[in-house]
Design a protein around this motif. Structure first.
Motif, PDB file in Angstrom:
ATOM      1  N   GLY A  39     -17.730 -19.206  30.886  1.00 52.64           N
ATOM      2  CA  GLY A  39     -17.289 -20.429  30.220  1.00 52.64           C
ATOM      3  C   GLY A  39     -15.879 -20.282  29.670  1.00 52.64           C
ATOM      4  N   ILE A  40     -15.576 -19.108  29.099  1.00 51.27           N
ATOM      5  CA  ILE A  40     -14.233 -18.833  28.588  1.00 51.27           C
ATOM      6  C   ILE A  40     -13.213 -18.891  29.717  1.00 51.27           C
ATOM      7  CG2 ILE A  40     -12.747 -17.082  27.539  1.00 51.27           C
ATOM      8  CD1 ILE A  40     -15.252 -16.041  26.089  1.00 51.27           C
ATOM      9  N   VAL A  41     -13.542 -18.281  30.843  1.00 55.21           N
ATOM     10  CA  VAL A  41     -12.620 -18.236  31.983  1.00 55.21           C
ATOM     11  C   VAL A  41     -12.274 -19.638  32.456  1.00 55.21           C
ATOM     12  CG1 VAL A  41     -12.349 -17.531  34.388  1.00 55.21           C
ATOM     13  CG2 VAL A  41     -13.339 -15.947  32.740  1.00 55.21           C
ATOM     14  N   VAL A  42     -13.290 -20.486  32.633  1.00 49.96           N
ATOM     15  CA  VAL A  42     -13.051 -21.854  33.109  1.00 49.96           C
ATOM     16  C   VAL A  42     -12.162 -22.609  32.130  1.00 49.96           C
ATOM     17  CG1 VAL A  42     -14.142 -24.057  33.616  1.00 49.96           C
ATOM     18  CG2 VAL A  42     -15.183 -21.938  34.436  1.00 49.96           C
ATOM     19  N   ALA A  43     -12.478 -22.515  30.845  1.00 53.86           N
ATOM     20  CA  ALA A  43     -11.706 -23.235  29.829  1.00 53.86           C
ATOM     21  C   ALA A  43     -10.258 -22.761  29.803  1.00 53.86           C
ATOM     22  CB  ALA A  43     -12.355 -23.052  28.460  1.00 53.86           C
ATOM     23  N   GLU A  44     -10.039 -21.457  29.886  1.00 51.97           N
ATOM     24  CA  GLU A  44      -8.678 -20.929  29.785  1.00 51.97           C
ATOM     25  C   GLU A  44      -7.861 -21.198  31.037  1.00 51.97           C
ATOM     26  OE1 GLU A  44      -8.757 -17.374  26.532  1.00 51.97           O
ATOM     27  OE2 GLU A  44      -9.208 -16.791  28.602  1.00 51.97           O
ATOM     28  N   VAL A  45      -8.491 -21.161  32.210  1.00 52.66           N
ATOM     29  CA  VAL A  45      -7.751 -21.470  33.439  1.00 52.66           C
ATOM     30  C   VAL A  45      -7.294 -22.928  33.426  1.00 52.66           C
ATOM     31  CG1 VAL A  45      -7.965 -21.790  35.929  1.00 52.66           C
ATOM     32  CG2 VAL A  45      -8.779 -19.679  34.876  1.00 52.66           C
ATOM     33  N   ALA A  55      -0.039 -16.851  28.549  1.00 49.66           N
ATOM     34  CA  ALA A  55      -0.958 -16.072  27.720  1.00 49.66           C
ATOM     35  C   ALA A  55      -2.401 -16.515  27.938  1.00 49.66           C
ATOM     36  CB  ALA A  55      -0.582 -16.192  26.241  1.00 49.66           C
ATOM     37  N   LEU A  56      -2.623 -17.838  28.058  1.00 48.01           N
ATOM     38  CA  LEU A  56      -3.974 -18.326  28.333  1.00 48.01           C
ATOM     39  C   LEU A  56      -4.456 -17.851  29.694  1.00 48.01           C
ATOM     40  CD1 LEU A  56      -4.261 -22.021  27.053  1.00 48.01           C
ATOM     41  CD2 LEU A  56      -5.622 -20.033  26.349  1.00 48.01           C
ATOM     42  N   LEU A  57      -3.589 -17.940  30.703  1.00 48.41           N
ATOM     43  CA  LEU A  57      -3.975 -17.490  32.035  1.00 48.41           C
ATOM     44  C   LEU A  57      -4.210 -15.978  32.050  1.00 48.41           C
ATOM     45  CD1 LEU A  57      -1.548 -19.635  34.214  1.00 48.41           C
ATOM     46  CD2 LEU A  57      -4.005 -19.972  33.881  1.00 48.41           C
ATOM     47  N   ALA A  58      -3.390 -15.249  31.290  1.00 47.75           N
ATOM     48  CA  ALA A  58      -3.567 -13.795  31.200  1.00 47.75           C
ATOM     49  C   ALA A  58      -4.905 -13.459  30.556  1.00 47.75           C
ATOM     50  CB  ALA A  58      -2.424 -13.171  30.402  1.00 47.75           C
ATOM     51  N   ASP A  59      -5.229 -14.169  29.466  1.00 47.62           N
ATOM     52  CA  ASP A  59      -6.506 -13.914  28.800  1.00 47.62           C
ATOM     53  C   ASP A  59      -7.663 -14.343  29.680  1.00 47.62           C
ATOM     54  OD1 ASP A  59      -7.569 -12.788  26.390  1.00 47.62           O
ATOM     55  OD2 ASP A  59      -8.338 -14.772  25.884  1.00 47.62           O
ATOM     56  N   ALA A  60      -7.460 -15.410  30.494  1.00 46.76           N
ATOM     57  CA  ALA A  60      -8.498 -15.829  31.441  1.00 46.76           C
ATOM     58  C   ALA A  60      -8.756 -14.733  32.466  1.00 46.76           C
ATOM     59  CB  ALA A  60      -8.083 -17.122  32.141  1.00 46.76           C
ATOM     60  N   ALA A  61      -7.668 -14.121  32.972  1.00 47.85           N
ATOM     61  CA  ALA A  61      -7.826 -13.025  33.933  1.00 47.85           C
ATOM     62  C   ALA A  61      -8.567 -11.854  33.304  1.00 47.85           C
ATOM     63  CB  ALA A  61      -6.458 -12.577  34.447  1.00 47.85           C
ATOM     64  N   ASN A  63     -10.667 -12.032  30.756  1.00 47.82           N
ATOM     65  CA  ASN A  63     -12.070 -12.412  30.562  1.00 47.82           C
ATOM     66  C   ASN A  63     -12.833 -12.472  31.881  1.00 47.82           C
ATOM     67  OD1 ASN A  63     -12.858 -13.071  27.675  1.00 47.82           O
ATOM     68  ND2 ASN A  63     -10.894 -14.112  27.810  1.00 47.82           N
ATOM     69  N   LEU A  64     -12.140 -12.827  32.969  1.00 47.20           N
ATOM     70  CA  LEU A  64     -12.803 -12.806  34.277  1.00 47.20           C
ATOM     71  C   LEU A  64     -13.178 -11.371  34.644  1.00 47.20           C
ATOM     72  CD1 LEU A  64     -13.726 -14.263  36.821  1.00 47.20           C
ATOM     73  CD2 LEU A  64     -11.416 -13.964  37.744  1.00 47.20           C
ATOM     74  N   ALA A  65     -12.252 -10.449  34.360  1.00 47.89           N
ATOM     75  CA  ALA A  65     -12.563  -9.038  34.607  1.00 47.89           C
ATOM     76  C   ALA A  65     -13.741  -8.587  33.748  1.00 47.89           C
ATOM     77  CB  ALA A  65     -11.335  -8.176  34.321  1.00 47.89           C
ATOM     78  N   ASP A  66     -13.778  -9.063  32.503  1.00 42.93           N
ATOM     79  CA  ASP A  66     -14.895  -8.697  31.626  1.00 42.93           C
ATOM     80  C   ASP A  66     -16.202  -9.323  32.100  1.00 42.93           C
ATOM     81  OD1 ASP A  66     -13.454  -7.060  29.980  1.00 42.93           O
ATOM     82  OD2 ASP A  66     -13.022  -8.600  28.510  1.00 42.93           O
TER      83      ASP A  66
END
Length: 313
Positions: A39-45, A55-61, A63-66
């Motif tokens: 859910g975090i990944v979708v929202a941040e992308v 920064a949002l896209l970086a954090d999405a990446a 969180n996707l890895a996580d």
């Protein structure tokens, strides 16, 4: 005379793994944490694409890895619970370590990509919509905290590391929120790639440290800080032991330590040697946490070993 043969199972962690109810809870918590991360990944992308925030896209990446790490952790945990068989006589516990190496390798590659993108954006700033960045960042931080809350009671090394990832992610997302405020209040766009660079550095430091631990398990290393000398003294000071050789320590997995040793005895009393072995296994488990000990005994007078074998190896 018969002797009971005991296997020491490595304490509370092993007991928890043998509890079907605890196992079911662990699997359920991992799946909930996975859903929250996705859910975090979708929202941040979506938010990063609309706002232009790297920064949002970086954090999405990240969180996707996580999310991938949690998925691999779940699959590896399921595999690790399989019983030993003729091919995997030590069981499948190291499946979790293999999964960790896969996850960490992917994470390090993502760190390289984020570092490159951050440097590029520092020299070529892009317009950013701070309001969207702030809203999405706040939502992502709340989901990170929720995922950490779900996993907070787990004690296994595999799931515990996922919990620490969630805490670190919440802090990284807090950085995104602060960056959004900086964009909105002062209009400074360089904060966004700077935060991205900080996330990349965090990935290198955190993933690098965990990679060293995972590789140590796969390399059959003894636990860091293990008191090898004290263990050897315990064996050498045992009544009837004339020599200690072929002493090897390694970790079967992240929790369990194994030991293999040859003890040369000054007598040929098999019953006494058997009692000594069983007593040693109990003390090794209690004092040093050795979950699996293989102790071979031999009569010193009847074995011609190279003198070097009796020295510290």
């Amino acid at each position: 005379m018969a002797h009971a043969h005991h296997h020491h199972a490595g304490g509370a962690a092993a007991a928890a793994e043998d509890d079907p109810a605890a196992a079911k809870r662990r699997g359920r918590r991992l799946l909930i944490a996975l859903a929250l991360n996705l859910g975090i990944v979708v929202a941040e992308v979506v938010g990063g694409a609309i706002s232009g925030s790297l920064a949002l896209l970086a954090d999405a990446a990240h969180n996707l890895a996580d999310a991938g790490a949690i998925l691999v952790a779940y699959i590896a945990w399921r595999i690790s619970r399989r019983k030993a068989d003729p091919r995997r006589t030590f069981g499948y516990a190291r499946a979790e370590t293999v999964g960790a190496v896969i996850n960490l390798t992917v994470l390090l590659v993502i760190g390289v990509f984020l570092g490159y993108e951050a440097v590029t954006r520092l020299f070529d700033p892009q317009p950013i919509q701070g309001e969207i960045m702030l809203i999405v960042g706040a939502i992502a931080m709340a989901e990170d905290v929720a995922a950490a809350w779900v996993l907070r009671k787990e004690t296994g090394a595999n799931v515990r590391s996922a919990f620490l990832h969630m805490i670190a992610d919440a802090l990284a997302t807090l950085g995104v929120v602060l960056g959004a405020l900086a964009v909105m209040i002062w209009g400074v766009t360089w904060v966004d790639p700077a935060i991205t660079a900080a996330i990349a550095v965090y990935i290198f430091v955190h993933a690098g440290a965990e990679m060293r631990g995972a590789v140590a398990v796969l390399m059959d290393s003894a636990p860091q800080g293990f008191d090898y000398d004290a263990l050897r003294r315990l064996l050498e000071n045992e009544d009837g032991v004339a020599g200690v050789h072929h002493l090897h320590l390694w970790r079967l997995d992240e929790e369990r330590v194994a030991l293999e040793v040859h003890l040369a005895l000054d007598h040929a009393d098999l019953a006494a040697a058997t009692r000594m072995k069983e007593g040693l296994k109990g003390r090794l488990a209690e004092r040093f946490g050795v979950a699996h000990a293989t102790i071979e005994v031999e009569c010193a007078a009847g074995v011609d070993h190279d003198g070097a074998l009796f020295a510290r190896e």
